[in-house]
Design an enzyme around this catalytic site. Structure first.
Site, PDB file in Angstrom:
ATOM      1  N   ALA A  77       0.863  -1.177   0.000  1.00  0.00           N
ATOM      2  CA  ALA A  77       0.000   0.000   0.000  1.00  0.00           C
ATOM      3  C   ALA A  77       0.901   1.228   0.000  1.00  0.00           C
ATOM      4  CB  ALA A  77      -0.871  -0.011   1.251  1.00  0.00           C
TER       5      ALA A  77
ATOM      6  N   GLU B 158      -0.643  -9.287  -1.493  1.00  0.00           N
ATOM      7  CA  GLU B 158      -2.085  -9.553  -1.315  1.00  0.00           C
ATOM      8  C   GLU B 158      -2.825  -9.450  -2.653  1.00  0.00           C
ATOM      9  OE1 GLU B 158      -3.301  -8.169   3.066  1.00  0.00           O
ATOM     10  OE2 GLU B 158      -2.144  -6.643   1.977  1.00  0.00           O
TER      11      GLU B 158
ATOM     12  N   GLU C 243       4.131  -5.880   6.919  1.00  0.00           N
ATOM     13  CA  GLU C 243       3.329  -4.845   7.596  1.00  0.00           C
ATOM     14  C   GLU C 243       3.668  -4.731   9.089  1.00  0.00           C
ATOM     15  OE1 GLU C 243       0.751  -6.028   4.051  1.00  0.00           O
ATOM     16  OE2 GLU C 243       2.270  -6.926   5.338  1.00  0.00           O
TER      17      GLU C 243
ATOM     18  N   GLY D 148       0.519  -5.196   0.531  1.00  0.00           N
ATOM     19  CA  GLY D 148      -0.634  -5.160  -0.379  1.00  0.00           C
ATOM     20  C   GLY D 148      -0.294  -5.686  -1.761  1.00  0.00           C
TER      21      GLY D 148
HETATM   22  N1  T1G Z   1       4.670   3.418   0.160  1.00  0.00           N
HETATM   23  C1  T1G Z   1       5.191   4.633  -0.150  1.00  0.00           C
HETATM   24  N2  T1G Z   1       6.514   4.874  -0.449  1.00  0.00           N
HETATM   25  C2  T1G Z   1       7.319   3.807  -0.434  1.00  0.00           C
HETATM   26  C3  T1G Z   1       6.858   2.503  -0.107  1.00  0.00           C
HETATM   27  C4  T1G Z   1       5.468   2.323   0.187  1.00  0.00           C
HETATM   28  N3  T1G Z   1       4.950   1.128   0.494  1.00  0.00           N
HETATM   29  N4  T1G Z   1       7.916   1.667  -0.165  1.00  0.00           N
HETATM   30  C5  T1G Z   1       8.980   2.421  -0.514  1.00  0.00           C
HETATM   31  N5  T1G Z   1       8.637   3.697  -0.675  1.00  0.00           N
HETATM   32  C6  T1G Z   1       9.517   4.798  -1.069  1.00  0.00           C
HETATM   33  C7  T1G Z   1      10.591   5.111  -0.042  1.00  0.00           C
HETATM   34  O1  T1G Z   1      10.126   6.007   0.927  1.00  0.00           O
HETATM   35  C8  T1G Z   1      11.674   5.729  -0.909  1.00  0.00           C
HETATM   36  O2  T1G Z   1      11.294   7.062  -1.163  1.00  0.00           O
HETATM   37  C9  T1G Z   1      11.557   4.939  -2.202  1.00  0.00           C
HETATM   38  O3  T1G Z   1      10.250   4.372  -2.204  1.00  0.00           O
HETATM   39  C10 T1G Z   1      12.556   3.847  -2.309  1.00  0.00           C
HETATM   40  O4  T1G Z   1      12.476   3.057  -1.140  1.00  0.00           O
HETATM   41  C11 T1G Z   1      -2.914  -3.156   2.844  1.00  0.00           C
HETATM   42  C12 T1G Z   1      -1.271  -2.028   4.864  1.00  0.00           C
HETATM   43  C13 T1G Z   1      10.382  -1.883  -1.404  1.00  0.00           C
HETATM   44  C14 T1G Z   1      12.131  -3.156  -0.219  1.00  0.00           C
HETATM   45  O5  T1G Z   1       6.276  -2.294   4.078  1.00  0.00           O
HETATM   46  O6  T1G Z   1      10.533  -2.251   2.318  1.00  0.00           O
HETATM   47  O7  T1G Z   1       0.790  -2.903   2.184  1.00  0.00           O
HETATM   48  O8  T1G Z   1      13.155   8.216  -0.009  1.00  0.00           O
HETATM   49  O9  T1G Z   1      14.756   3.629  -0.264  1.00  0.00           O
HETATM   50  O10 T1G Z   1      16.055   0.143  -0.290  1.00  0.00           O
HETATM   51  O11 T1G Z   1      -1.775  -4.912   3.764  1.00  0.00           O
HETATM   52  O12 T1G Z   1      11.210   0.395   0.247  1.00  0.00           O
HETATM   53  O13 T1G Z   1      13.261   7.809  -2.444  1.00  0.00           O
HETATM   54  O14 T1G Z   1      11.583   9.442  -1.508  1.00  0.00           O
HETATM   55  O15 T1G Z   1      13.393   1.777   0.760  1.00  0.00           O
HETATM   56  O16 T1G Z   1      15.365  -0.393  -2.672  1.00  0.00           O
HETATM   57  C15 T1G Z   1       3.806  -2.835   3.084  1.00  0.00           C
HETATM   58  C16 T1G Z   1       8.059  -0.951   2.296  1.00  0.00           C
HETATM   59  C17 T1G Z   1       3.087  -1.540   3.132  1.00  0.00           C
HETATM   60  C18 T1G Z   1       7.393  -2.232   1.993  1.00  0.00           C
HETATM   61  C19 T1G Z   1      12.710  -1.093  -1.539  1.00  0.00           C
HETATM   62  N6  T1G Z   1       5.026  -2.689   2.315  1.00  0.00           N
HETATM   63  N7  T1G Z   1       9.177  -0.688   1.400  1.00  0.00           N
HETATM   64  O17 T1G Z   1      13.828  -0.866  -0.760  1.00  0.00           O
HETATM   65  O18 T1G Z   1      14.375   1.528  -1.542  1.00  0.00           O
HETATM   66  S1  T1G Z   1       1.663  -1.648   4.165  1.00  0.00           S
HETATM   67  C20 T1G Z   1       6.182  -2.410   2.897  1.00  0.00           C
HETATM   68  C21 T1G Z   1      10.339  -1.364   1.526  1.00  0.00           C
HETATM   69  C22 T1G Z   1       0.561  -2.562   3.272  1.00  0.00           C
HETATM   70  C23 T1G Z   1      -1.585  -3.737   3.124  1.00  0.00           C
HETATM   71  C24 T1G Z   1      -0.685  -2.941   3.988  1.00  0.00           C
HETATM   72  C25 T1G Z   1      11.454  -0.918   0.630  1.00  0.00           C
HETATM   73  C26 T1G Z   1      11.624  -1.790  -0.632  1.00  0.00           C
HETATM   74  P1  T1G Z   1      12.394   8.170  -1.278  1.00  0.00           P
HETATM   75  P2  T1G Z   1      13.801   2.509  -0.430  1.00  0.00           P
HETATM   76  P3  T1G Z   1      15.020   0.073  -1.329  1.00  0.00           P
END
Ligand code: T1G
Length: 695
Positions: free
Chosen positions: A65, A107, A127, A104
């Protein structure tokens, strides 16, 4: 090709419809992406395509998400509507996965009838790291496809499973060659049509749930086995309850209702707010306003380390683990042998726990060489000094390095608080001098305080920040001041902890309050672990402090079975009547009477001066932003991430409350509690620490 919206296209590859997302940086499920998916699937299902492939452009499949949208007004198509459309499609839907299918994103993929991935792909439901749980059916679909135990482990660890493991657990149906994802997915889709493969709905597959039904011990054992790791966190328990609901409820929708309820509680709660703040704080820390991302870095293909002690050895392991050859220089052969033996021992212990194969240990040891000759460092790209923490010794080493090392070599010091400008001043190349402050054990602790001195060149900073990522560290750039950021703030807490004991609080009271707050250990238990006699000299000891008295009584901590605490044969600590008497005698001898100190006072006096010191650090420019200070404390000092960090905590409390309490303490106890000018200014301006921007 039909452009569905700015981030979604629909193309036909023969009789297969291909929906392509392209929403950098990580195709997160923003409102725009959800709208694109909704419209894309609607059109693809209505088209005369025989199958549908969902694929993403850019570095990754949907990584979850869009976290930036949390807490905002709900906009765009509902994710559930998209998922239902996919799952109920009369045509096979194949998700084509590269990069990371997370949260997500996984999912959504679990609502496809089949999933194919390239070997480098990783899949997970992280999450929990945001203080949440999978809120789009993941808690109900993952246990159905991967089994209950695997789902519990994946959802509470948040780890990203590699494609090969995902194939083994049934999350992925086929691995296609790297770089041929689209072709592989379309071919899989055609095969599904040709072989009339069933339209598998994960939600209908209850086999693995039924196997777990009537076995509540699965959950009881899992909770018990992870109680220590989950301590203080809400999200892991809520994730477990969702899987329990999947097993115990007869119907998918029932379990989904539990998921929605618990998700709602978490996303509106303080812990997830803190952990989501922290997610972005860690990424912000990588951004240095006056050192652009494209600043060219110097090559670091070889490293030299001065000192084979605990820190030198741990530091060397980081570079060997990253495949960078390291030369460790010592003055005496036995010190060198001892240091290399410790490194070997560390690797062997990790290998014994399955962390490395014996071959990997040999490879790493093969990259670490010992030497008694500093001249051997002349051609190294980076030299890190990790010698005894005395200025004269540091200056002597840097004088020699300045004479020996090639032009352009980076000269770094691992000092934990000495003045790096003074160290650099003995060289003719202060622009190449920087602080790389690792934390013990250096091969384990994630934090790296990168210390910018007055003359440190921008490419040296850029190189160090990049290198930190390469060796798996979380770097924070800080300025030169006594104790930098972490130790400087820690000194405030330690001072108050000592003072509280001299007023009547027992060491175990202080430790209990900080432990219950979420720290892994309190300061007194920590001192007993490290040894009370560090820096203590028997001949000079006059019983002037409680520590002196304890050491004089040979109560030097865990290693002597007694310190502030008494320890049993298994090193379990318990409050000590001996220490209690020593403390009360000490207080009376100093002409005061011990008093009852409340838990609130203990917490406020240990934490608020830290926040106040953080404000000074920001004001002096020794940290770029308040969230950087939080990254230091979460990664280096055990601050519970579900409280965001000391500055985030200060903002949650309200800087006005912190100021009022500091002023109250100052009135009662003096200038140790003198409010920082920045704290007063922020309160006057009605601002928060997070609002602070360096002019
Ligand atoms: N939403 C918004 N921005 C995101 C994002 C996300 N989910 N994931 C990464 N970014 C942005 C981050 O801030 C950075 O921005 C850029 O992307 C690169 O990220 C309904 C509720 C994917 C493994 O927890 O673990 O889904 O600083 O520097 O090292 O069930 O990002 O460049 O402006 O980390 O290559 C669940 C979170 C969400 C994954 C990549 N998903 N992301 O790592 O790059 S909750 C997560 C990561 C959800 C549902 C629920 C990592 C990555 P900027 P980065 P990276």
């Amino acid at each position: 090709m039909a452009e569905i919206n700015s981030v979604t296209t629909l193309t036909m590859d023969g009789d297969v419809a291909v929906i392509t997302l392209n929403s950098p940086p990580v195709n997160a499920l923003s409102a725009n992406v959800r709208d694109g998916l909704y419209e894309g699937f609607k059109q693809a299902i209505a088209s005369d395509a025989k199958a549908i492939v969902l694929i993403c452009e850019g570095r990754t499949f949907i990584a979850g998400a869009d976290i930036t949208e949390f807490g905002g007004a709900q906009r765009g198509a509902s994710l559930f509507d998209v998922q239902n459309m996919m799952e109920n499609s009369s045509k096979p839907v194949i998700a084509a996965i590269h990069g990371t299918a997370l949260g997500g994103g996984l999912e959504v993929a679990l609502c496809a009838h089949y999933r194919v991935a390239v070997p480098s792909a990783r899949l997970g439901l992280p999450e929990v790291n945001l203080g949440l749980l999978p809120g789009a059916g993941g808690t109900q679909r993952l246990p159905r496809i991967a089994g209950v135990e695997k789902a519990l482990e994946m959802m509470t660890s948040g780890r990203h499973a590699p494609a090969k493991e995902a194939l083994e657990m049934g999350l992925v149906d086929e691995i296609v060659p790297e770089g041929q994802l689209r072709e592989g997915a379309v071919a899989f889709a055609r095969k599904a049509v040709a072989e009339n493969k069933p339209l598998v709905k994960v939600r209908e597959n209850n086999t693995k749930l039924e196997a777990a039904r009537g076995h509540p011990e699965i959950f009881a054992n899992f909770r018990k086995a992870n109680a220590r790791r989950f301590r203080g966190f809400l999200a892991p328990e809520y994730n477990i309850r969702c899987v329990e609901a999947a097993v115990n409820s007869g119907a998918f929708e029932e379990g989904l209702a539990v998921e929605r309820k618990l998700f709602g509680e978490l996303i509106t709660g303080p812990q997830s707010a803190a952990q989501r703040y922290y997610f972005f704080a860690e990424r912000q820390a990588q951004k240095i306003p006056d050192v652009p991302d494209d600043t060219p870095a110097r090559p670091v293909k070889s490293v030299g380390i001065i000192g084979a002690g605990t820190m030198g050895g741990g530091i060397a392991m980081n570079f060997a683990n990253a495949g960078i050859p390291v030369t460790i220089v010592e003055v005496k052969q036995e010190a060198l042998d001892r240091g290399l033996k410790v490194i070997r021992g560390n690797y062997d212990r990790t290998a014994a726990r399955g962390g490395f194969t014996p071959q990997q240990v040999d490879e790493r040891m093969g990259l670490i060489n010992g030497s008694l000759d500093m001249n051997g460092l002349a051609d190294k790209d980076l030299i890190i000094e990790a010698v005894f923490e005395r200025m004269d010794i540091k200056k002597d080493v840097f004088t020699k390095l300045d004479a020996i090392c090639k032009p352009g070599a980076i000269l770094a010091t691992n000092t934990s608080g000495l003045n790096i400008d003074e160290i650099a001043s003995v060289t003719k190349r202060p622009q190449d001098v920087i602080g790389l402050h690792f934390f013990s054990p250096a091969n384990v602790m994630k934090l790296l305080e990168i210390v910018r001195a007055d003359h440190t060149a921008k490419d040296v900073i850029a190189t160090s920040m990049k290198l930190a990522k390469q060796i798996g560290k979380i770097a924070v750039l800080v300025g030169v001041c006594p104790g930098f950021v972490g130790n400087r703030m820690l000194a405030q807490r330690q001072r108050e902890a000592q003072k509280l004991v001299l007023e009547g609080a027992m060491p175990w009271d202080v430790d209990r309050v900080l432990y219950d707050f979420g720290f892994p250990m309190g300061p007194f238990a920590m001192s007993d672990l490290a040894g009370l006699d560090i820096g203590w000299v028997k001949e000079k000891s006059k019983g002037e402090t409680i520590r002196d008295v304890l050491c004089e009584m040979d109560r030097r901590g865990q290693k002597t079975g007694a310190g502030y605490y008494d320890y049993d044969e298994n090193r379990n600590a318990k409050p000590s009547p001996v220490t209690e008497k020593i403390i009360n005698d000490f207080i009376v001898k100093s002409g005061r009477n011990p008093r009852k100190v409340s838990d609130d006072e203990i917490l406020e006096r240990c934490i608020y001066p830290m926040i106040n010191e953080g404000a000074k650090i920001l004001d002096e420019g020794k940290a770029i932003r308040s969230s950087d200070i939080d990254v230091v404390w979460v990664n280096g000092y055990g601050w519970p991430v579900y409280r965001g960090g000391p500055m985030f905590y200060g903002d949650q409390l309200g800087p006005d409350k912190v100021l009022a309490k500091m002023q109250d303490f100052q009135a009662k106890m003096g200038d140790d509690f003198k409010p920082a000018p920045l704290l007063e200014k922020l309160v006057a301006d009605g601002k928060k620490f997070a609002d602070f921007k360096r002019q």
